[in-house]
Design an enzyme around this catalytic site. Structure first.
Site, PDB file in Angstrom:
ATOM      1  N   TYR A  86     -44.449   6.323  46.067  1.00 17.82           N
ATOM      2  CA  TYR A  86     -43.518   6.561  45.227  1.00 17.82           C
ATOM      3  C   TYR A  86     -42.345   7.501  45.378  1.00 17.82           C
ATOM      4  O   TYR A  86     -42.722   8.362  46.079  1.00 17.82           O
ATOM      5  CB  TYR A  86     -44.049   6.404  43.609  1.00 17.82           C
ATOM      6  CG  TYR A  86     -44.868   7.886  43.533  1.00 17.82           C
ATOM      7  CD1 TYR A  86     -46.081   8.236  44.011  1.00 17.82           C
ATOM      8  CD2 TYR A  86     -44.300   8.727  42.717  1.00 17.82           C
ATOM      9  CE1 TYR A  86     -46.848   9.258  43.625  1.00 17.82           C
ATOM     10  CE2 TYR A  86     -44.675  10.047  42.315  1.00 17.82           C
ATOM     11  CZ  TYR A  86     -46.056  10.175  42.923  1.00 17.82           C
ATOM     12  OH  TYR A  86     -46.764  11.493  42.642  1.00 17.82           O
ATOM     13  N   ASP A 256     -54.726  16.018  34.536  1.00 22.03           N
ATOM     14  CA  ASP A 256     -55.351  15.883  35.879  1.00 22.03           C
ATOM     15  C   ASP A 256     -56.056  17.357  36.057  1.00 22.03           C
ATOM     16  O   ASP A 256     -57.396  17.469  36.514  1.00 22.03           O
ATOM     17  CB  ASP A 256     -54.555  15.333  36.865  1.00 22.03           C
ATOM     18  CG  ASP A 256     -53.880  14.123  36.679  1.00 22.03           C
ATOM     19  OD1 ASP A 256     -54.532  13.293  35.904  1.00 22.03           O
ATOM     20  OD2 ASP A 256     -52.988  13.877  37.523  1.00 22.03           O
TER      21      ASP A 256
END
Ligand code: ADP
Length: 305
Positions: A86, A256
């Site tokens: 990405y 995360d």
């Protein structure tokens, strides 16, 4: 404690100061958590489970993982497939993302059931996210859910962050159905209230706690950005306030990194409230820097203030 994080790590191209120049990094939700876990404590043996391609970029990623102290021995190479990629674009300070991940090798990570079960057998804690499930096809998803169920039955800890991302699913109905199937296969659920409220119409964190406990999780921790973290463990409720920050630069990987610090705490049998405080301290530092992976040179397990 041996942790196995399962999911997709992608190549990330992020813009540098010079227009047209990009920095190559590697990131992905479960990988970010593995990276923070490896950084937080040398006593935790962290491995990553995924599938990669047989090209140079995949090789580079495996090297980067090893250098970060993350075990790569369970990672399978798939001929003819490549790493997902990405690119971050910046337009007047606004970030947008372009993805090339439809055909990534990681989509086949659950194809080799034996390899998956062998990797789980060598672990004490298994970590999966809704993104991991979203990128799999139907049979792959069932394989992974069954592996989570068996791991739990075998007495292992199974941690799950729903990380609801509609664009990766065939509609909201499929997403919410599979997420609740996974909720029934884990003992530690780490949802984020904003997403849960949107897709499950939870009116408050209590409703999110009820839903995940109702599905079968015995420990549920509901993150909520700058607001208090609510939790329930074996029927007991608690809340941990989040310290207000003077500046929030980039919330990428807030959840995360939070998850990593909570799991690191639980790995040492720290009381859940303290593990969550630790999670808030780490995430609080991460959101004050740019990027997903922020090096923090403090051993969190020795209680930084
Ligand atoms: P996710 O990234 O999964 O959506 P959250 O945005 O809820 O997760 O954030 C996870 C944790 O990161 C929070 O519990 C908190 O500790 C920290 N955090 C996130 N945003 C902020 C903020 N604006 N101020 C202070 N802490 C924050």
């Amino acid at each position: 404690m041996r942790v196995l994080a399962i999911g997709e790590c992608m190549a990330e191209l992020s813009p540098k100061a010079q227009p047209g120049d990009f920095h190559l990094g590697f990131a992905g939700d479960t990988f970010n958590t593995a990276w923070y876990l490896a950084m937080l404590s040398p006593d935790i043996d962290v491995s990553y489970f995924t599938a990669v391609g047989d090209e140079a970029l995949s090789e580079r990623m495996l090297r980067a993982m090893s250098e970060a102290g993350i075990g790569t021995r369970h990672i399978r190479k798939v001929k003819g497939r490549a790493l997902g990629l990405y690119m971050i674009s910046l337009d007047k300070g606004e970030r947008s993302f372009s993805y090339w991940r439809e055909q990534s090798a990681a989509r086949l990570l659950a194809e080799d059931t034996e390899a998956l079960n062998a990797a789980i057998a060598e672990s004490d804690l298994v970590y999966v996210s809704g993104i991991t499930l979203a990128i799999l096809d139907g049979p792959g998803r069932n394989t992974l859910l069954e592996a989570m169920r068996s791991a739990r039955r075998a007495g292992k800890r199974v941690a799950f962050d729903p990380n609801l991302r509609l664009h990766l699913w065939d509609g909201a109905g499929q997403m919410t159905e599979v997420i609740m199937q996974a909720a029934a296969c884990c003992n530690i659920a780490l949802p984020s209230f904003e997403d849960e409220a949107r897709w499950f119409a939870d009116k408050d964190a209590e409703a999110t706690l009820d839903r995940y406990v109702g599905a079968g999780a015995d420990t549920v921790i509901v993150k909520n950005g700058a607001a208090s973290v609510h939790y329930r463990q074996n029927g007991r409720n608690g809340a941990v306030p989040v310290q207000a920050l003077a500046s929030v630069v980039d919330t990428t990987a807030a959840g995360d990194s939070f998850n990593a610090a909570v799991l690191a705490g639980l790995a040492t049998d720290m009381p859940l409230g303290e593990a969550i405080e630790q999670g808030c301290r780490l995430a609080g530092q991460v959101v004050q820097s740019r990027g997903a992976l922020v090096p923090i040179r403090l051993n969190l397990l020795e209680q930084f203030a």
